[in-house]
Design a protein around this motif. Structure first.
Motif, PDB file in Angstrom:
ATOM      1  N   PHE A  54      48.752  35.500  58.631  1.00 29.55           N
ATOM      2  CA  PHE A  54      47.645  36.050  59.408  1.00 29.55           C
ATOM      3  C   PHE A  54      47.196  35.069  60.481  1.00 29.55           C
ATOM      4  N   GLU A  80      40.468  43.147  56.564  1.00 29.84           N
ATOM      5  CA  GLU A  80      41.919  43.073  56.661  1.00 29.84           C
ATOM      6  C   GLU A  80      42.499  42.357  55.445  1.00 29.84           C
ATOM      7  N   ALA A  81      41.830  41.287  55.016  1.00 24.27           N
ATOM      8  CA  ALA A  81      42.279  40.559  53.826  1.00 24.27           C
ATOM      9  C   ALA A  81      42.222  41.446  52.591  1.00 24.27           C
ATOM     10  N   TRP A 136      45.122  43.829  52.456  1.00 23.11           N
ATOM     11  CA  TRP A 136      46.379  43.278  51.960  1.00 23.11           C
ATOM     12  C   TRP A 136      46.396  43.282  50.443  1.00 23.11           C
ATOM     13  N   TRP A 137      45.287  42.891  49.835  1.00 25.10           N
ATOM     14  CA  TRP A 137      45.231  42.849  48.372  1.00 25.10           C
ATOM     15  C   TRP A 137      45.254  44.249  47.760  1.00 25.10           C
ATOM     16  N   GLY A 187      47.041  46.619  48.948  1.00 23.60           N
ATOM     17  CA  GLY A 187      48.469  46.902  48.924  1.00 23.60           C
ATOM     18  C   GLY A 187      49.167  46.175  47.791  1.00 23.60           C
ATOM     19  N   ALA A 188      48.735  44.938  47.523  1.00 22.00           N
ATOM     20  CA  ALA A 188      49.312  44.180  46.409  1.00 22.00           C
ATOM     21  C   ALA A 188      49.025  44.868  45.076  1.00 22.00           C
ATOM     22  N   ARG A 210      51.762  33.816  48.348  1.00 23.74           N
ATOM     23  CA  ARG A 210      50.298  33.775  48.331  1.00 23.74           C
ATOM     24  C   ARG A 210      49.759  32.859  47.234  1.00 23.74           C
TER      25      ARG A 210
END
Length: 333
Positions: free
Chosen positions: A195, A203-204, A207-208, A210-211, A254
């Motif tokens: 990023f 936005e962060a 991402w999580w 999606g994880a 990560r």
């Protein structure tokens, strides 16, 4: 360069280190002993036969960069039923001080205790020992009710970070706050983790989220470290490939430790947790990439990872500057 830490209760230098510790300790208490033979029996035994005195305990020694002989030691006592393990006999020879040996010894002792599953670690320190007391406070130790009523003896304890594997629902629950904060903190600190700065919390969190879906699909495992106050102090993920010819390998991604929680071995514990799970679930090879010359390289090399090569201008850092990346691998089993 950093101090070399080794576990060895039979090292020939240990007798001298423990003797010096006890002789100084007795003098500070006003009961000076001129030689080891004049020490109280319980302390004399430690100095004369540390391997026997600490047979059930973990004894660590520190050697300063460029030296051949250890100049510091610490003992992590075996935990007794219902009690947290206790750190004892932290000592660095006067000529080797101001080199980070005491902190390195303490950090490794805390790591060993956490790896053994201890919920906390405790110690005692004389109230007049300003420098050790400052170190303990900086490492997160706090005063607790005394278990040793000797005058001027302070009893301290530090809860240890707890690492747990997060379920997909737990990842979703932590995504908007704790996990997003870890990612934002990493980018703000200059870490190249995919990023550009400034990274918005939304936005962060995305991402999580999606994880979490990847975790539900069985292609990503997520571990989080919970600090004593319940906040998230660190995280690591293990991604698995869906390709038939790559089911033997996984990727570490990560690995993040909040800047406020660094310096206590948490990154190494998170990495070791992911590696152990990978091996236990049949993976035989792990890979990762990290920005070349970043602090993370020291962690991976120290954990036995092998550099496979460097790619120039592989990814932009948070400021947008293209940086090289080094690829690492580690064989399991």
């Amino acid at each position: 360069m950093t101090a070399r830490i080794e576990e060895n209760r039979s090292h020939p230098s240990l007798r001298d280190l423990l003797a010096a510790y006890h002789l100084v300790n007795q003098a500070e208490k006003g009961t000076a002993a001129g030689t080891v033979a004049e020490l109280p029996a319980v302390y004399r035994v430690e100095a004369e036969d540390p391997a026997g005195a600490f047979g059930a305990d973990t004894v660590l020694l520190a050697t300063a960069p460029g030296d051949d002989t250890p100049s510091g030691c610490v003992v992590l006592k075996a935990a007794l039923a219902g009690r947290a393990p206790e750190i004892k006999r932290l000592w660095v020879a006067p000529e080797a001080r101001r080199k980070g040996l005491a902190r390195a010894l303490m950090t490794e002792a805390l790591h060993r205790a956490a790896a053994a599953g201890a919920p906390a670690v405790r110690l005692t320190v004389w109230s007049w020992r300003d420098e050790p007391l400052a170190l303990y406070r900086d490492l997160g130790f706090r005063s607790v009710d005394s278990w040793d009523e000797r005058p001027d003896l302070l009893c301290l304890e530090r809860p240890l970070d707890v690492i747990e594997r997060l379920t997909p629902d737990a990842v979703r629950a932590h995504a908007p706050a704790g996990l997003a904060e870890l990612l934002v903190d990493a980018v703000d600190g200059g870490a190249s983790v995919g990023f550009l700065a400034p990274l918005e919390a939304g936005e962060a969190a995305g991402w999580w989220s999606g994880a979490a879906e990847e975790a539900a699909a069985g292609v990503r495992d997520v571990w989080a470290a919970h600090a004593p106050d319940g906040s998230l102090a660190g995280v690591v993920t293990l991604a698995r490939t869906g390709a038939d010819n790559g089911r033997h390998r996984g990727e570490i991604a990560r690995l993040l430790v909040h800047r406020s929680a660094r310096g206590r071995g948490l990154g190494r514990r998170l990495l070791a947790t992911a590696e152990a799970h990978a091996a236990a679930t049949g993976l035989r090879l792990l890979v990762l990439d990290t920005q070349t010359d970043s602090p993370a390289e020291h962690l991976y090399r120290g954990a036995g990872w092998t550099a496979a090569g460097t790619i120039p201008d592989f990814a932009a850092d948070p400021a947008g500057v293209l940086r090289p990346t080094t690829l690492y691998y580690k064989r399991l089993g």
